[in-house]
Design a protein around this motif. Structure first.
Motif, PDB file in Angstrom:
ATOM      1  N   VAL A  66      10.606  94.817  20.469  1.00 34.03           N
ATOM      2  CA  VAL A  66      10.853  95.474  19.172  1.00 34.03           C
ATOM      3  C   VAL A  66      10.452  96.949  19.186  1.00 34.03           C
ATOM      4  CG1 VAL A  66      10.796  93.328  17.866  1.00 34.03           C
ATOM      5  CG2 VAL A  66       8.694  94.683  18.028  1.00 34.03           C
ATOM      6  N   GLU A  67       9.511  97.281  20.055  1.00 31.92           N
ATOM      7  CA  GLU A  67       9.163  98.685  20.216  1.00 31.92           C
ATOM      8  C   GLU A  67      10.374  99.434  20.778  1.00 31.92           C
ATOM      9  OE1 GLU A  67       5.482  99.050  22.306  1.00 31.92           O
ATOM     10  OE2 GLU A  67       4.992 100.859  21.147  1.00 31.92           O
ATOM     11  N   LYS A  68      11.037  98.799  21.719  1.00 33.60           N
ATOM     12  CA  LYS A  68      12.235  99.384  22.316  1.00 33.60           C
ATOM     13  C   LYS A  68      13.385  99.434  21.278  1.00 33.60           C
ATOM     14  CE  LYS A  68      13.552 100.817  26.408  1.00 33.60           C
ATOM     15  NZ  LYS A  68      13.737 102.164  26.495  1.00 33.60           N
ATOM     16  N   TYR A  69      13.454  98.420  20.430  1.00 30.86           N
ATOM     17  CA  TYR A  69      14.457  98.407  19.351  1.00 30.86           C
ATOM     18  C   TYR A  69      14.331  99.674  18.480  1.00 30.86           C
ATOM     19  CZ  TYR A  69      16.288  93.524  19.371  1.00 30.86           C
ATOM     20  OH  TYR A  69      16.937  92.357  19.650  1.00 30.86           O
ATOM     21  N   GLY A  70      13.071 100.109  18.292  1.00 32.19           N
ATOM     22  CA  GLY A  70      12.854 101.262  17.415  1.00 32.19           C
ATOM     23  C   GLY A  70      11.896 100.985  16.273  1.00 32.19           C
ATOM     24  N   TYR A  71      11.251  99.809  16.303  1.00 34.21           N
ATOM     25  CA  TYR A  71      10.211  99.548  15.298  1.00 34.21           C
ATOM     26  C   TYR A  71       9.004 100.410  15.660  1.00 34.21           C
ATOM     27  CZ  TYR A  71       6.551  97.078  12.675  1.00 34.21           C
ATOM     28  OH  TYR A  71       5.490  96.775  11.841  1.00 34.21           O
ATOM     29  N   ASP A  72       8.561 101.227  14.706  1.00 34.58           N
ATOM     30  CA  ASP A  72       7.544 102.231  14.977  1.00 34.58           C
ATOM     31  C   ASP A  72       6.146 101.669  14.666  1.00 34.58           C
ATOM     32  OD1 ASP A  72       5.893 104.421  15.083  1.00 34.58           O
ATOM     33  OD2 ASP A  72       7.045 105.650  13.650  1.00 34.58           O
TER      34      ASP A  72
ATOM     35  N   GLU B 192      18.281  90.136  15.481  1.00 33.93           N
ATOM     36  CA  GLU B 192      17.876  88.841  16.037  1.00 33.93           C
ATOM     37  C   GLU B 192      19.025  88.183  16.803  1.00 33.93           C
ATOM     38  OE1 GLU B 192      17.081  85.748  13.158  1.00 33.93           O
ATOM     39  OE2 GLU B 192      16.905  84.228  14.726  1.00 33.93           O
ATOM     40  N   ASN B 193      20.189  88.100  16.158  1.00 33.54           N
ATOM     41  CA  ASN B 193      21.286  87.309  16.722  1.00 33.54           C
ATOM     42  C   ASN B 193      22.313  88.115  17.501  1.00 33.54           C
ATOM     43  OD1 ASN B 193      20.271  84.913  15.674  1.00 33.54           O
ATOM     44  ND2 ASN B 193      21.308  85.188  13.711  1.00 33.54           N
ATOM     45  N   ILE B 194      22.910  89.105  16.810  1.00 32.92           N
ATOM     46  CA  ILE B 194      24.011  89.812  17.469  1.00 32.92           C
ATOM     47  C   ILE B 194      23.498  90.551  18.706  1.00 32.92           C
ATOM     48  CG2 ILE B 194      25.811  91.561  17.193  1.00 32.92           C
ATOM     49  CD1 ILE B 194      26.086  90.806  14.306  1.00 32.92           C
ATOM     50  N   VAL B 195      22.317  91.163  18.593  1.00 30.83           N
ATOM     51  CA  VAL B 195      21.731  91.837  19.752  1.00 30.83           C
ATOM     52  C   VAL B 195      20.870  90.854  20.569  1.00 30.83           C
ATOM     53  CG1 VAL B 195      20.220  93.710  20.517  1.00 30.83           C
ATOM     54  CG2 VAL B 195      21.708  94.063  18.526  1.00 30.83           C
ATOM     55  N   GLY B 196      19.895  90.232  19.903  1.00 25.42           N
ATOM     56  CA  GLY B 196      18.842  89.490  20.607  1.00 25.42           C
ATOM     57  C   GLY B 196      19.255  88.155  21.193  1.00 25.42           C
ATOM     58  N   ARG B 197      20.394  87.632  20.787  1.00 26.44           N
ATOM     59  CA  ARG B 197      20.889  86.394  21.416  1.00 26.44           C
ATOM     60  C   ARG B 197      22.176  86.665  22.190  1.00 26.44           C
ATOM     61  NH1 ARG B 197      18.148  81.711  18.913  1.00 26.44           N
ATOM     62  NH2 ARG B 197      17.303  82.418  16.937  1.00 26.44           N
ATOM     63  N   SER B 198      22.384  87.939  22.559  1.00 19.21           N
ATOM     64  CA  SER B 198      23.620  88.269  23.283  1.00 19.21           C
ATOM     65  C   SER B 198      23.381  88.207  24.791  1.00 19.21           C
ATOM     66  CB  SER B 198      24.109  89.667  22.889  1.00 19.21           C
ATOM     67  OG  SER B 198      23.261  90.669  23.440  1.00 19.21           O
TER      68      SER B 198
ATOM     69  N   PHE C 203       7.122  76.070  21.996  1.00 21.37           N
ATOM     70  CA  PHE C 203       8.508  76.460  21.744  1.00 21.37           C
ATOM     71  C   PHE C 203       8.639  77.980  21.820  1.00 21.37           C
ATOM     72  CE2 PHE C 203      12.149  77.293  18.700  1.00 21.37           C
ATOM     73  CZ  PHE C 203      13.121  76.962  19.633  1.00 21.37           C
ATOM     74  N   LEU C 204       9.345  78.424  22.841  1.00 19.97           N
ATOM     75  CA  LEU C 204       9.443  79.864  23.100  1.00 19.97           C
ATOM     76  C   LEU C 204      10.219  80.596  22.009  1.00 19.97           C
ATOM     77  CD1 LEU C 204       8.846  82.130  25.211  1.00 19.97           C
ATOM     78  CD2 LEU C 204      11.051  81.607  26.233  1.00 19.97           C
ATOM     79  N   GLY C 205      11.186  79.906  21.387  1.00 16.09           N
ATOM     80  CA  GLY C 205      12.075  80.582  20.449  1.00 16.09           C
ATOM     81  C   GLY C 205      11.398  81.077  19.186  1.00 16.09           C
ATOM     82  N   SER C 206      10.339  80.404  18.770  1.00 17.09           N
ATOM     83  CA  SER C 206       9.749  80.678  17.467  1.00 17.09           C
ATOM     84  C   SER C 206       9.234  82.117  17.329  1.00 17.09           C
ATOM     85  CB  SER C 206       8.627  79.664  17.214  1.00 17.09           C
ATOM     86  OG  SER C 206       8.223  79.715  15.888  1.00 17.09           O
ATOM     87  N   ALA C 207       8.284  82.490  18.183  1.00 17.88           N
ATOM     88  CA  ALA C 207       7.716  83.841  18.087  1.00 17.88           C
ATOM     89  C   ALA C 207       8.736  84.889  18.496  1.00 17.88           C
ATOM     90  CB  ALA C 207       6.474  83.954  18.954  1.00 17.88           C
ATOM     91  N   LEU C 208       9.478  84.589  19.566  1.00 15.23           N
ATOM     92  CA  LEU C 208      10.401  85.591  20.100  1.00 15.23           C
ATOM     93  C   LEU C 208      11.464  85.993  19.068  1.00 15.23           C
ATOM     94  CD1 LEU C 208      11.607  87.312  22.303  1.00 15.23           C
ATOM     95  CD2 LEU C 208      12.734  85.291  23.218  1.00 15.23           C
ATOM     96  N   PHE C 209      12.254  85.026  18.623  1.00 13.46           N
ATOM     97  CA  PHE C 209      13.343  85.381  17.713  1.00 13.46           C
ATOM     98  C   PHE C 209      12.821  85.720  16.321  1.00 13.46           C
ATOM     99  CE2 PHE C 209      15.518  83.052  21.117  1.00 13.46           C
ATOM    100  CZ  PHE C 209      16.332  84.097  21.544  1.00 13.46           C
ATOM    101  N   GLY C 210      11.684  85.114  15.940  1.00 13.35           N
ATOM    102  CA  GLY C 210      11.056  85.473  14.668  1.00 13.35           C
ATOM    103  C   GLY C 210      10.653  86.947  14.659  1.00 13.35           C
TER     104      GLY C 210
END
Ligand code: ZN
Length: 500
Positions: free
Chosen positions: A216-222, A301-307, A254-261
């Motif tokens: 998320v830092e790379k995404y641009g969350y400051d 989350e989805n369009i970018v993070g699950r691509s 469950f890896l998905g919880s923290a990651l995609f959350g």
């Protein structure tokens, strides 16, 4: 005129400050507070809400708004000044229609219902919470009656979350979407399910957090204007443009919880961080609607993070972090696993394809509960029947059925539609960004997000609440709300994973 405008701004800032102070208390309540603080904290937040309401309905604000009308017209719709006046007026006009006596009753009913739900859900005892829920829906209907002239009693409630939309608008969009989604869900369901067992091994919690943060830092969350904490229910909360926080829940199995959350909440947070600084402390700062907010979280989350391109870049690193769990799982298998489509009972665990069916069910039921067409006593059976018809599964408990979501039990009615509106808009916004910058998908494959982030900031974030959702869509994409891009996104992505 300048003096009057200044006075209105001061009052508006005061109101925003009270709201932010209450939000800090709420953040602390969910992140740090010891259980012993609960009672006093509830009272403290209630006191601030009361002060906020009194500040807002001060007749002086009404006078200022009236006197400032010519100034507003002269400045023009898109100006900061006119937007502040317009948004202040919208909130003032609503607030003065609701008597403080009602607000008091509503807040008592809300906390009572919520407290009972906290016990009723684990006990699978819908009967315990039913009278309180009925009371909540009765009060919601009473609330709508403070805004006469509506087509449907849901309209004033929807308006608070997705301004400008009516139940009839949502029904027609949902109807169209449903027609296309149901055959798709059925087609996928008849095929071999994807294997996602490798996501359910044991994953070190700290390593999960570090990985999510790095993305998320790379995404641009400051992080200079934000932070991440652990909380039982993930959320984003903002106190100013300079302080927008996210929380995450980590499940070791469950890896998905923290990651995609984390990717989801960061999408919300970047929207809040991206309001123009000149809007800070004004009612124009923040997100314009639940739908647009969700479009931003789901886009990241989805369009970018699950691509696939995203994981082509990030998967080797994740495998390096978890060699025992993922070392032998090839990228393609991982990609299928994180995009597994499966009919399931719980909305928050649903995949991208089936998710909207969960929303539609809730939307239809809250409409019918408000009008009295459906009684709360009939709700559990109605819920289970509809789940069986739509999703093909019948919940064996009400805990996993009608009691699974906090919303209604916390007096939040007219909110669910925002999740699906967000899904629909996320595809429209993303397509528009790629239309202007065709290099975006390739950049995602290199772990570079600056172009996409900049486009979103320019076309969505910086405006805050200046434009309504439909104005924003029109400006950013050149079209109104339409399901075409979203269905195309689903068909392309899942057509590659399944035979459609
Ligand atoms: Zn969200």
């Amino acid at each position: 005129m300048d003096d009057l405008y200044k006075e209105l701004c001061e009052k508006a800032t005061e109101l925003m400050d009270i709201g932010s102070a209450a939000a800090v208390l709420g953040w602390d309540q969910q992140v740090n507070m010891p259980p012993g603080g609960a009672e006093a904290r509830g009272r403290q937040i209630g006191t601030l809400a009361k002060i906020a309401h009194e500040t807002l309905i001060n007749p002086r604000i009404g006078v200022l708004l009236e006197k400032l009308a010519p100034f507003e017209a002269e400045k023009g719709y898109g100006s900061k000044e006119a937007s502040i006046i317009r948004l202040a007026r919208r909130e003032y006009d609503k607030a003065v229609k609701v008597p403080p006596e009602f607000t008091g009753r509503m807040s008592v009913a809300q906390s009572e219902c919520f407290d009972i739900w906290l016990k009723a859900r684990p006990a699978n005892d819908f009967a315990m919470v039913r009278p309180s829920l009925e009371n909540v829906f009765g009060l919601c209907a009473e609330y709508s009656d403070f805004f006469p002239g509506y087509e449907h009693p849901m309209d004033p409630l929807i308006d608070n979350n997705d301004y400008g939309m009516k139940a009839s608008d949502i029904r027609s969009i949902f109807g169209e979407l449903r027609k296309q989604l149901v055959p798709m869900v059925d087609a996928i369901d008849s095929q071999e399910p994807a294997d996602d067992t490798f996501l359910r091994k044991n994953f070190d919690a700290d390593k999960q957090i570090v990985f999510g943060k790095s993305v998320v830092e790379k995404y641009g969350y400051d992080f200079n204007r934000g932070r991440q904490d652990i909380a039982p229910h993930p959320f984003t909360i903002s106190f100013s443009v300079g302080d927008v926080r996210i929380t995450t829940r980590v499940r070791p199995n469950f890896l998905g919880s923290a990651l995609f959350g984390t990717l989801h909440e960061a999408g919300h947070a970047m929207y809040e961080q991206g309001s123009a600084t000149e809007l800070d402390g004004t009612p124009v700062r923040g997100g314009t609607s639940i739908g647009v907010h969700e479009s931003q979280s789901r886009l990241w989350e989805n369009i970018v993070g699950r691509s696939r391109p995203f994981w082509q870049h990030y998967y080797p690193g994740l495998q390096g972090d978890f060699p025992e769990q993922l070392g032998a799982v090839p990228l393609d298998k991982f990609y299928r696993g994180i995009n597994k489509v499966q009919k399931s009972l719980i909305r928050v665990e649903a995949d991208e394809v089936t998710y909207n069916l969960h929303v539609m069910l809730r939307f239809d039921f809250e409409c019918d509960l408000l009008t009295g067409k459906l009684k709360t006593s009939e709700l559990p059976d109605a819920w289970n029947d509809r789940m069986e018809a739509d999703i093909g599964l019948r919940p064996s408990t009400d805990s996993d059925g009608v009691m699974q979501d906090i919303h209604w039990y916390n007096s939040i009615v007219g909110y669910f539609q925002g999740y699906t509106l967000g899904n629909i808009m996320s595809a429209q916004f993303y397509d528009a960004a790629v239309m202007t910058h065709p290099e975006i998908p390739e950049q995602i494959g290199q772990g570079e997000f600056a172009t996409l982030h900049a486009w979103l900031k320019e076309n969505i974030y910086r405006h805050g609440r200046k434009y309504t959702a439909s104005e924003l869509l029109e400006r950013a994409t050149g079209s109104s709300l339409e399901i075409g891009p979203y269905m195309k996104y689903l068909k392309t992505k899942y057509g590659e994973l399944y035979v459609l």
